[in-house]
Scaffold this motif. Structure first.
Motif, short mmCIF file in Angstrom:
data_model
loop_
_atom_site.label_atom_id
_atom_site.label_comp_id
_atom_site.label_asym_id
_atom_site.label_seq_id
_atom_site.Cartn_x
_atom_site.Cartn_y
_atom_site.Cartn_z
N VAL A 148 1.32 -1.08 -0.10
CA VAL A 148 0.02 0.59 -0.17
C VAL A 148 1.14 0.88 0.35
O VAL A 148 1.75 2.09 0.90
N SER A 149 0.60 2.32 -1.01
CA SER A 149 1.57 3.63 -0.80
C SER A 149 1.17 4.57 -0.04
O SER A 149 -0.52 4.95 0.99
N THR A 150 1.52 5.09 1.32
CA THR A 150 1.99 6.27 1.71
C THR A 150 1.82 7.11 1.98
O THR A 150 1.46 8.39 2.41
N GLN A 151 2.58 7.51 0.12
CA GLN A 151 2.25 9.09 -0.08
C GLN A 151 2.43 8.18 -1.47
O GLN A 151 1.20 7.78 -2.08
N GLU A 152 2.29 10.41 -2.43
CA GLU A 152 1.69 10.29 -3.25
C GLU A 152 2.49 9.19 -4.44
O GLU A 152 4.18 9.28 -3.96
N ALA A 153 2.64 8.65 -5.27
CA ALA A 153 3.34 8.12 -6.29
C ALA A 153 4.35 8.49 -6.94
O ALA A 153 5.72 7.56 -6.61
N HIS A 154 4.38 9.93 -6.81
CA HIS A 154 5.69 10.45 -6.83
C HIS A 154 6.82 10.42 -6.65
O HIS A 154 8.15 11.11 -6.18
N TYR A 155 6.18 9.90 -4.56
CA TYR A 155 7.10 11.15 -3.55
C TYR A 155 7.89 9.71 -3.06
O TYR A 155 7.73 8.00 -3.37
N PHE A 156 9.60 10.07 -2.28
CA PHE A 156 9.66 8.53 -1.96
C PHE A 156 11.16 9.83 -0.96
O PHE A 156 11.52 11.05 -0.86
N PHE A 157 12.08 8.73 0.64
CA PHE A 157 12.49 9.43 1.35
C PHE A 157 13.65 8.58 1.64
O PHE A 157 13.72 7.39 1.82
N LEU A 158 15.01 9.14 1.49
CA LEU A 158 16.07 7.76 1.46
C LEU A 158 16.61 8.04 2.72
O LEU A 158 17.03 9.08 2.36
N PRO A 159 16.73 7.35 3.48
CA PRO A 159 17.74 7.93 4.65
C PRO A 159 19.27 7.17 4.16
O PRO A 159 19.41 6.87 2.78
N LEU A 160 20.74 7.30 4.56
CA LEU A 160 22.18 7.09 4.28
C LEU A 160 21.87 5.62 3.51
O LEU A 160 22.76 5.53 2.70
N TRP A 161 21.93 4.84 4.40
CA TRP A 161 21.67 3.87 4.67
C TRP A 161 20.49 2.50 5.78
O TRP A 161 20.07 3.37 6.35
N ILE A 174 20.15 5.32 0.39
CA ILE A 174 20.80 5.78 -0.23
C ILE A 174 22.85 5.11 -0.66
O ILE A 174 22.58 4.56 -1.45
N ILE A 175 23.26 4.43 0.27
CA ILE A 175 24.51 3.67 -0.03
C ILE A 175 23.62 1.97 0.41
O ILE A 175 23.10 1.75 1.11
N ASP A 176 24.49 1.88 -0.07
CA ASP A 176 24.49 -0.13 -0.30
C ASP A 176 25.69 -0.69 -1.06
O ASP A 176 26.17 0.01 -2.16
N TRP A 177 25.70 -1.63 -0.79
CA TRP A 177 27.01 -2.48 -1.53
C TRP A 177 27.19 -2.28 -3.26
O TRP A 177 28.10 -2.02 -3.92
N PHE A 178 25.68 -2.41 -4.26
CA PHE A 178 25.72 -1.87 -5.04
C PHE A 178 26.25 -0.44 -5.63
O PHE A 178 26.58 -0.48 -6.75
N THR A 179 25.40 0.77 -4.82
CA THR A 179 25.71 2.17 -5.17
C THR A 179 27.15 2.24 -4.69
O THR A 179 27.89 3.62 -5.34
N LEU A 180 27.53 1.57 -3.19
CA LEU A 180 28.92 2.33 -3.27
C LEU A 180 29.81 1.72 -3.97
O LEU A 180 31.03 1.99 -4.40
N PHE A 181 29.57 0.24 -4.63
CA PHE A 181 30.88 -0.28 -5.58
C PHE A 181 30.80 0.85 -6.54
O PHE A 181 31.77 0.74 -7.41
N LEU A 182 29.43 1.59 -7.76
CA LEU A 182 29.75 1.89 -8.78
C LEU A 182 30.11 3.47 -8.04
O LEU A 182 30.41 4.27 -9.15
N GLY A 183 30.16 3.66 -6.87
CA GLY A 183 30.64 5.18 -6.21
C GLY A 183 32.03 4.78 -6.21
O GLY A 183 33.40 5.59 -7.19
N VAL A 184 32.60 3.26 -5.93
CA VAL A 184 34.09 3.03 -6.21
C VAL A 184 35.12 3.10 -7.56
O VAL A 184 35.37 4.04 -8.09
N VAL A 185 33.75 3.34 -9.01
CA VAL A 185 34.14 2.89 -10.19
C VAL A 185 34.64 4.30 -10.48
O VAL A 185 35.48 4.72 -11.37
N SER A 186 33.61 5.31 -9.86
CA SER A 186 33.42 6.34 -10.45
C SER A 186 34.52 7.33 -10.22
O SER A 186 35.30 7.81 -11.06
N VAL A 187 35.36 7.24 -8.55
CA VAL A 187 36.52 7.51 -8.19
C VAL A 187 37.56 6.68 -8.91
O VAL A 187 38.59 7.99 -9.02
#
Length: 358
Positions: A148-161, A174-187
């Motif tokens: 069940v949606s608790t907010q409007e369909a386009h709304y979301f909010f993410l903590p850091l992890w 925001i940060i999990d093992w997948f996004t952190l891996f792409l962060g390392v690729v970027s660096v």
């Protein structure tokens, strides 16, 4: 019109990635490899006349996003509020690190601002890679709980992890093992890019060392790219469906691998600018491949209740998109003229163009 403005937005972001990307990379090089005052001056001279103009492309991207895709703008700027504020502060510290260093000729003062410049550059490269990972992975649009949606369909909010650090958790971060891996690729990629820019724009004694650094990091980059292609399947079961349906799109992954493979010859290039060309090909090809892979989505939904945000359901009214055309071409013309003048005035090596000594 939606597709046109999408191409414009992606084009602006690609230009920003290439131009401010070498600033981030130069800052990382400054942090880890600039041992002497002469090395530090060479690095700041290489980016000094350009870095603030390069950031204009990020502002332009935000303006186009606000104008052409207001729903996406509202959704992403609220959902990613915390990391966006962190990025803003990092941009500020990177800038004042460059500008404040030369105000007082004291070793402790200079060391503090050197660290501010280098660490901010490193974290910016990391966070922009993490941001790309969040776009690829998607978010819980509508904050769905128990179907069940608790907010409007386009709304979301993410903590850091999240506690599980998983990209497939119900409560995403925001940060999990997948996004952190792409962060390392970027660096790694931006460090290579920044090193190539320093080699291109200076005759620094650091350059032979940087060529070895680029070669070594390029091995790491190739391994990371190959791994990323494998772990992508954990996020998207059919990550290459757009490429299969439109084989011409394989041009972008090909461009990516031409860039990374070309960088293995960095130690034998006769012209210093060739390395920068190949790292640019890698960045543009990789960014375009990522955008193409999720098209027409611009922010995928990780639940089945609310649809993903696409270029069509987030776009402004057709009238507004058409009205913006004439202003866009005027602005584009002025920007092109400005950059042509800037890069002609500061063409060639920058060793004798002092920066930050006022």
């Amino acid at each position: 019109m939606e597709f046109f403005w999408y191409v414009v937005l992606m084009g602006i972001l690609a230009v920003y990635l290439v131009l401010d990307g070498y600033d981030f990379g130069a800052g990382i090089i400054h942090l880890f490899f600039a041992d002497t005052e002469k090395d530090k001056k060479a690095i700041t001279n290489a980016i000094g006349p350009f870095w603030d103009a390069n950031e204009v492309w990020l502002i332009a991207a935000g303006g186009v996003l606000f104008f052409a895709f207001p729903t996406l703008y509202a959704s992403s700027f609220s959902g990613f509020y915390l990391p966006l504020i962190m990025i803003l502060w990092l941009l500020i510290f990177r800038a004042i690190g460059l500008e404040m260093r030369g105000q007082v000729h004291n070793h402790m003062w200079e060391s503090i601002w050197d660290k501010a410049f280098g660490i901010a550059s490193l974290l910016l490269a990391l966070f922009f890679g993490i941001a790309l990972g969040n776009i690829v992975r998607g978010v819980n649009l509508g904050m769905v709980q128990n179907g069940v949606s608790t907010q409007e369909a386009h709304y979301f909010f993410l903590p850091l992890w999240n506690p599980t650090f998983s990209p497939q958790a119900n409560e995403l971060g925001i940060i999990d093992w997948f996004t952190l891996f792409l962060g390392v690729v970027s660096v790694v990629a931006l460090t290579i890019h920044g090193a190539n820019w320093i080699i291109y724009k200076t005759n620094s004694a650091l350059n032979p060392k940087l060529k070895k650094v680029v070669f070594a990091l390029n091995i790491v980059l190739l391994v990371l790219v190959c791994i990323s292609l494998q772990i992508w399947h954990f996020i998207e079961p059919k990550p290459f469906h757009n490429f299969v349906e439109n084989p011409i799109l394989w041009f972008f992954p090909l461009l990516t691998f031409v860039g990374v493979l070309g960088l293995f010859k960095v130690r034998s290039f006769k012209k210093d600018g060739h390395g920068f060309v190949f790292s640019t090909l890698f960045l543009v090809g990789g960014f375009a491949s990522t955008a193409v892979s999720i098209f027409p989505n611009v922010l995928p939904s990780t639940n089945k209740v609310n649809p993903s945000l696409t270029i069509y359901n987030t776009a402004a009214h057709e009238y507004g998109l058409n009205a913006g055309l004439s202003w866009f071409f005027i602005a584009l013309f002025l920007v092109i003229i400005y950059f042509i003048i800037q890069y002609r005035v500061f063409s060639g090596k920058m060793d004798d163009i002092g920066y930050g000594e006022h």
